[in-house]
Design an enzyme around this catalytic site. Structure first.
Site, PDB file in Angstrom:
ATOM      1  N   ASP A  78       0.159  -4.260  -3.979  1.00  0.00           N
ATOM      2  CA  ASP A  78      -0.997  -3.378  -4.151  1.00  0.00           C
ATOM      3  C   ASP A  78      -0.634  -1.942  -3.766  1.00  0.00           C
ATOM      4  OD1 ASP A  78      -3.480  -3.298  -5.272  1.00  0.00           O
ATOM      5  OD2 ASP A  78      -4.564  -3.570  -3.399  1.00  0.00           O
ATOM      6  N   HIS A 113      -7.335  -5.628  -1.139  1.00  0.00           N
ATOM      7  CA  HIS A 113      -6.175  -4.909  -0.649  1.00  0.00           C
ATOM      8  C   HIS A 113      -5.575  -5.520   0.622  1.00  0.00           C
ATOM      9  CE1 HIS A 113      -3.668  -1.342  -0.631  1.00  0.00           C
ATOM     10  NE2 HIS A 113      -4.011  -1.063   0.619  1.00  0.00           N
ATOM     11  N   SER A 131       0.829  -1.185   0.000  1.00  0.00           N
ATOM     12  CA  SER A 131       0.000   0.000   0.000  1.00  0.00           C
ATOM     13  C   SER A 131       0.875   1.252   0.000  1.00  0.00           C
ATOM     14  CB  SER A 131      -0.950  -0.039   1.201  1.00  0.00           C
ATOM     15  OG  SER A 131      -1.942   0.951   1.095  1.00  0.00           O
TER      16      SER A 131
END
Length: 465
Positions: free
Chosen positions: A315, A387, A291
């Site tokens: 991600d 996610h 992230s």
């Protein structure tokens, strides 16, 4: 960099709530004019106390971070205003309504009409916050104007370092090496931040992977993935960049996290072998992150200060909300031809529900990261998963799985993510270019994936790195 102090702010905000409650109760037990003096003075004192607590807490700001300082100042004053008014509303609930006439002829409300007064309080807090923000930047003891970097020591060309360990076998299954985990508190062995280190127990020469956690998370959320990676012959260093709890506004920017990551890279060259118990090779370094942690990894790559041979993002997100306090790292393509792996999720851009935002919004996610890579680069999309599916336990954080749309097989998502990282770093850091072919084999992955690649002159790029 000093760590952000949460407790002074929390105590001050708690005191503001209690003072608001006490000030509200004054309207039921004291003369009206005295109650109003306590009410106004209590609010002013609450603002002052919280501003002082924010400074004493050592909030980490760096020279030039005016946008983040402004967000922190406004966020602090508005939080105090809200808590104070809530406390005052509760405290004055039993006070009588109407007017009281003083001896000088002035008429006062017996208790404040907080709904009517709230806009004025918030406007005052907003004005004060715009002044406090630059004040935090100028006077906070947590402000760090910069630092001198120690030179990176390199071995003479006539004495090349010995070859690193090279793993074999299925990358999607645990590797053959037993792994031990070491946790360091800040300052222990001169560690610049809390560190979790996963390292093989067998003697050998092992490349190093620096892993950056995502926003409001901690290294323990990635224990399965990082242990798997270490079992394939890597020393994995996972720092805790800031406390996962507390207000989101008081967290460091991704640029500040990258600067701390550079300090950790410097620390590795002197202390990592002692802590890991094996021969770690920071000269053979890869960085990865999940992230916003992937954004930090790309900032570290973009700075050019650290000898990075490969970069990977799980991600990746270049900011769910575009704020001046945290500039975007994706402002075009990267000139460096460092090998890159971008792992994306199909459900990351999907809204989990009304009044929410996606975890990996379109326009700032894995698609843009892969497009910015010059190559060689691989893009692997996990179908029907989201996610947070590759994470372990989320305890100790404010993040919940319901905040993101997820898939049905989280264990498969962890195995797929860990295997992709293992084979990528085996190919780039363990100098096994043949292993990179597995990245393009979608059928080998435990979950359905889609793969695309930019692989011009892979071997030349690996030699240059």
């Amino acid at each position: 960099m000093r760590r952000i102090g949460q407790w002074p702010q929390r105590i001050a905000l708690g005191v503001a709530t209690v003072w608001g409650l006490a000030a509200g109760m004054m309207f039921a037990f004291a003369r009206t004019e005295q109650a109003w003096m306590v009410f106004i003075g209590g609010y002013q004192t609450s603002l002052l106390l919280t501003a002082i607590a924010t400074v004493l807490g050592g909030t980490a700001l760096r020279r030039g971070e005016w946008g983040r300082a402004l967000v922190l100042g406004v966020g602090t004053t508005l939080a105090v205003t809200t808590l104070y008014l809530v406390g005052a509303t509760m405290g004055s609930a039993g006070a009588p309504s109407g007017l009281v006439h003083l001896s000088n002829g002035v008429a006062l409300q017996r208790k404040p009409d907080l709904l009517t007064m709230a806009p004025g309080f918030y406007l005052a807090g907003l004005g004060l916050g715009t002044v406090l923000g630059p004040g935090f930047l100028l006077f906070s003891p947590g402000r760090t104007p910069g630092r001198r970097r120690a030179p990176i020591l390199r071995m003479p060309a006539q004495f090349p370092p010995p070859a690193v360990y090279r793993a074999k076998g299925d990358p999607y299954r645990p590797g053959p090496l037993p792994v031990r985990t070491v946790r360091l508190a800040p300052g222990h062995c001169a560690a610049p931040a809390p560190l979790t280190i996963h390292a093989p127990t067998a003697p050998g020469q092992y490349p190093v992977v620096l892993f950056q956690h995502g926003f409001l998370l901690h290294p323990g959320c990635f224990s399965s993935v990082l242990t798997h990676l270490a079992s394939h012959g890597f020393v994995v260093v996972a720092p805790q960049m800031y406390a996962p709890r507390g207000l989101p506004l008081d967290k460091p920017s991704s640029v500040a996290e990258a600067e701390l990551a550079e300090e950790i890279v410097d620390w590795m060259s002197q202390h990592l072998n002692q802590v890991a118990g094996v021969t770690a090779r920071p000269d053979c370094l890869g960085v990865a992150g999940h992230s916003r942690g992937a954004k930090v990894a790309w900032w570290l790559l973009k700075s050019g200060h650290s000898p990075i041979r490969a970069v990977a993002g799980v991600d990746p997100v270049d900011g769910a909300i575009k704020l001046a306090a945290d500039p975007r790292v994706l402002d075009g393509s990267f000139a460096a031809t460092v090998p890159a792996l971008v792992i994306g999720t199909e459900l990351g851009p999907v809204l989990p529900g009304p009044f929410t935002s996606p975890s990996a919004p379109t326009g700032r996610n894995h698609v843009q990261f892969f497009a910015a890579c010059a190559g060689p680069a691989w893009h692997v999309l996990l179908r029907d998963h989201g996610h947070l599916d590759m994470l372990d336990d989320l305890s100790g954080t404010y993040v919940r799985r319901g905040m993101c749309v997820g898939g049905a097989d989280r264990e498969g998502a962890r195995r797929t993510t860990a295997g992709l990282l293992a084979v990528f770093f085996r190919g780039t850091l363990q100098e096994d270019a043949a292993a990179l072919r597995v990245l393009s084999d979608a059928d080998a992955a435990p979950l359905p994936v889609e793969v695309s690649a930019k692989v011009p002159e892979v071997r030349d790029a690996l030699r240059a790195a």
